[in-house]
Design a protein around this motif. Sequence first.
Motif, PDB file in Angstrom:
ATOM      1  N   ASP A   1      -0.091  29.299 -64.357  1.00  0.00           N
ATOM      2  CA  ASP A   1      -0.785  28.426 -65.288  1.00  0.00           C
ATOM      3  C   ASP A   1      -0.227  27.023 -65.058  1.00  0.00           C
ATOM      4  N   ALA A   2      -1.039  26.020 -65.292  1.00  0.00           N
ATOM      5  CA  ALA A   2      -0.542  24.658 -65.104  1.00  0.00           C
ATOM      6  C   ALA A   2      -1.170  23.755 -66.145  1.00  0.00           C
ATOM      7  N   ARG A   3      -0.441  22.739 -66.505  1.00  0.00           N
ATOM      8  CA  ARG A   3      -0.982  21.717 -67.414  1.00  0.00           C
ATOM      9  C   ARG A   3      -0.649  20.363 -66.831  1.00  0.00           C
ATOM     10  N   THR A   4      -1.504  19.421 -67.061  1.00  0.00           N
ATOM     11  CA  THR A   4      -1.209  18.084 -66.554  1.00  0.00           C
ATOM     12  C   THR A   4      -1.149  17.110 -67.717  1.00  0.00           C
ATOM     13  N   GLU A   5      -0.457  16.032 -67.489  1.00  0.00           N
ATOM     14  CA  GLU A   5      -0.404  14.982 -68.489  1.00  0.00           C
ATOM     15  C   GLU A   5      -0.617  13.656 -67.778  1.00  0.00           C
ATOM     16  N   ILE A   6      -1.463  12.819 -68.338  1.00  0.00           N
ATOM     17  CA  ILE A   6      -1.722  11.523 -67.711  1.00  0.00           C
ATOM     18  C   ILE A   6      -1.454  10.431 -68.748  1.00  0.00           C
ATOM     19  N   GLY A   7      -1.755   9.224 -68.388  1.00  0.00           N
ATOM     20  CA  GLY A   7      -1.586   8.120 -69.340  1.00  0.00           C
ATOM     21  C   GLY A   7      -0.298   7.357 -69.112  1.00  0.00           C
ATOM     22  N   TYR A   8       0.446   7.692 -68.044  1.00  0.00           N
ATOM     23  CA  TYR A   8       1.725   7.013 -67.851  1.00  0.00           C
ATOM     24  C   TYR A   8       1.565   5.558 -67.432  1.00  0.00           C
ATOM     25  N   ILE A   9       0.436   5.196 -66.840  1.00  0.00           N
ATOM     26  CA  ILE A   9       0.218   3.761 -66.719  1.00  0.00           C
ATOM     27  C   ILE A   9      -1.100   3.375 -67.386  1.00  0.00           C
ATOM     28  N   HIS A  10      -1.248   3.841 -68.595  1.00  0.00           N
ATOM     29  CA  HIS A  10      -2.363   3.361 -69.399  1.00  0.00           C
ATOM     30  C   HIS A  10      -2.057   1.895 -69.711  1.00  0.00           C
ATOM     31  N   ARG A  11      -2.896   0.989 -69.152  1.00  0.00           N
ATOM     32  CA  ARG A  11      -2.615  -0.435 -69.333  1.00  0.00           C
ATOM     33  C   ARG A  11      -3.693  -1.101 -70.175  1.00  0.00           C
ATOM     34  N   CYS A  12      -4.469  -0.259 -70.860  1.00  0.00           N
ATOM     35  CA  CYS A  12      -5.399  -0.752 -71.867  1.00  0.00           C
ATOM     36  C   CYS A  12      -6.459  -1.682 -71.286  1.00  0.00           C
ATOM     37  N   PHE A  13      -6.991  -1.335 -70.141  1.00  0.00           N
ATOM     38  CA  PHE A  13      -8.039  -2.152 -69.542  1.00  0.00           C
ATOM     39  C   PHE A  13      -9.152  -2.446 -70.539  1.00  0.00           C
ATOM     40  N   GLU A  14      -9.576  -1.395 -71.246  1.00  0.00           N
ATOM     41  CA  GLU A  14     -10.748  -1.566 -72.101  1.00  0.00           C
ATOM     42  C   GLU A  14     -10.455  -2.460 -73.297  1.00  0.00           C
TER      43      GLU A  14
END
Lengths: 575, 168
Positions: free
Chosen positions: A220-233
């Motif tokens: 089983d695997a899980r991923t996590e992102i957002g480590y360089i969320h730089r708020c473009f929007e």
Amino acid sequence: MSMSQKLVDRLRQEFGDAILAAGSYRGDETVTVGRDRLLDVLAHLRDAENCEQLSDIAGVDYPQRAGRFEINYLLRSVSKGHRLRVKVDAAEDEPVPTATGLWRSADWHEREVYDLLGVPFAGHPDLRRILCHHEFEGHALRKDYPIEQGQECSRPENLFSDEDIARAARRATAMSTTPSGHQDEVHPSDLLTVNIGPSHPAMHGALRAEMLLDGETILDARTEIGYIHRCFEKEAEDHTWAQVMPYTDRLNYCSAMLNNSIYAAAVEKLLGVEVTPRCQAIRVVVSELSRIIDHLVCVCANLVDIGALTNYWYLYNIRESLYESLEKLCGSRLTTNYARIGGLSHDLYPEFAAEVRSKLNDLVAATDDVMKLIARNRIFLDRTVGVGAISQADALSFGFTGPCLRATGLAWDLRKAAPYSGYEKYDFEIPTGTVGDTHDRIMVRMAEMVQSRSIVLQALEKMPDGPVNLDDRAITLPPKRNVYQSIEGVMNQFKLVYEGIQVPAGEAYGFGEGANGELGFFAVADGTGHPYRLKVRPPCFPIFSAYTFLIEGRMIPDAIAILGSLNIIAGELDR
Amino acid sequence: MAVDLENPSNYLTTRVRQAVNWGRKYSLWPLPFGVACCAIEFMSTVSSYNDISRFGAELVRFSPRQSDLMIIAGTISYKQAPILKTIYAQMAEPRWVIAMGACASSGGFYNNYSTLQGADRVIPVDMYVAGCPPTPENLLYALTQIQERVEREGLVPAAVRHAGRVQV
Ligand code: SF4
């Protein structure tokens, strides 16, 4: 009547009053439905109208409205070529039914809307934050969240709970059943949790995956992102339309020119203008060079990850020399900031064509060298053939586009399917793979570089003369001479810079073929100089959501090879 | 160091400390903390054209325990900050840190809810490199600056060099 308009008519016949409103603006069709009928309409669109892809879900916050949020589902049919935006109103305490049962890409898109706007989705299997960290409070893209209000994070999140591990162990036990009914009992303590990233080099700096291993097999695997969320929007809402351009450089920083051009085209779509033929051709040239650079980086990094270092030197040198031309053209190697709304920052320099032609010859030599090293290399083939294969149907449902989708054998390329910027004038092919594995993805990229090279050469050959900027003083800056010599010129420049281009109120989705697939900008204008909302559809966001699906049942070295071939660029993934 | 010019191949006189620092200077092992666009320029710096091995720093280590020069290449978000801290803590002394690019130095043009306004908010930084992204030449220049310090300061641990400046 366009295909999409006919689609709206058919929907009205099918659903009658359930279609609350329908509209058309700048060639985009929209229908508004009530929350109660949303899933019926979406299911109908998927099953009866061939909308195989949910490209994106974009939420917009209107604090003054009763149903505060408007959620836009961007649907696309790859087989029929039509697209449609379905709108539904939402409020904080009135959940929207989840579309995860219809498209697999809905999972992450809905999590993002939940994270940034706080709209709940009823029935979503795993409604957690995705870009902001787990200790974040509030919802950052709401209009009342101050852009500079940072929140500290004390520790990374645990991705697997004890309950998850126990469940995986039960599954492993069940899987071990032999035909005679014998079972090998797997205890939770037999399983090993391995965390890779976010600072691991093979995870490209900013991705994190936690894997549960039974022996060497990934259960089983899980991923996590957002480590360089730089708020473009959020940054976009805080800047004028023109000031957003340098931020687009840093989305997919390996191919900034593509982002620049596609963003400019999206705003031009909202403005209802078309750029000059020379500008179009130059955008094609720099975009394709960018695509080549992006593919070079992707392939060489992927090969390094599986141990083939020599190719890195071969491919990186040519990229370095292409960067020199880009630097000469726009002053920067990576962050080009070259396109402008309504044109370009400036024209090509005189020797550009000759230089690029000769560099593209070096490209052929470099890719030939690499092909000689890998095409029949036993280790390379063992590491890539059949590894991380995905079927066409799954790829579509996950929202794959670009080389990763073409690797499954589907010749879908927006440059052909919905030509823009004059792509219809060039003669090129769409390379495809067969089974959608890591090998196919690498080979499709190698073949695409050849096609891009041919497009660049054709475009340089046929380069039209004329200005690169529109002669429209409401959009492009006046010539410097006017600024220095006339008061009108000064005022014109001043207003455009300080107040921004006044984009008429309306919303539209501008898109193009980025290096990783469909790069889109869903822009909402309110008639001022700033975007009211600018939602990016980054191609690798949906692709990375399929990562755990691709690696389950395989081993860690495969997981690394697969990741490289998906070409996840964190800047565009996290924005 | 002093060389006997009459008989150059015979011997040279130096202090052990100087000789060691001279050796240490040309054997920095970088740990790229590459998280964003700047990491791509770090890749360019190590590739054959710019060739960081001319400065003896080509042995890129991905284990913090084996490296003494951290190059922070990219934007550090609040989410990333605890990880940066942990990785830094895992490096052995003496250790040096280069903040490569506007983001790592100050947050760059991202002044928003997710971006840490400079890596030096969480760990001590020895050298800041301007640029967005800095060119490979810029980064190499910063490396030579660190080398000079290594030669001058030798084995002074970061904890001493930065004592009282930043709390880690
Ligand atoms: S300094 Fe510029 S190039 Fe470097 S990570 Fe920040 S935005 Fe990217």
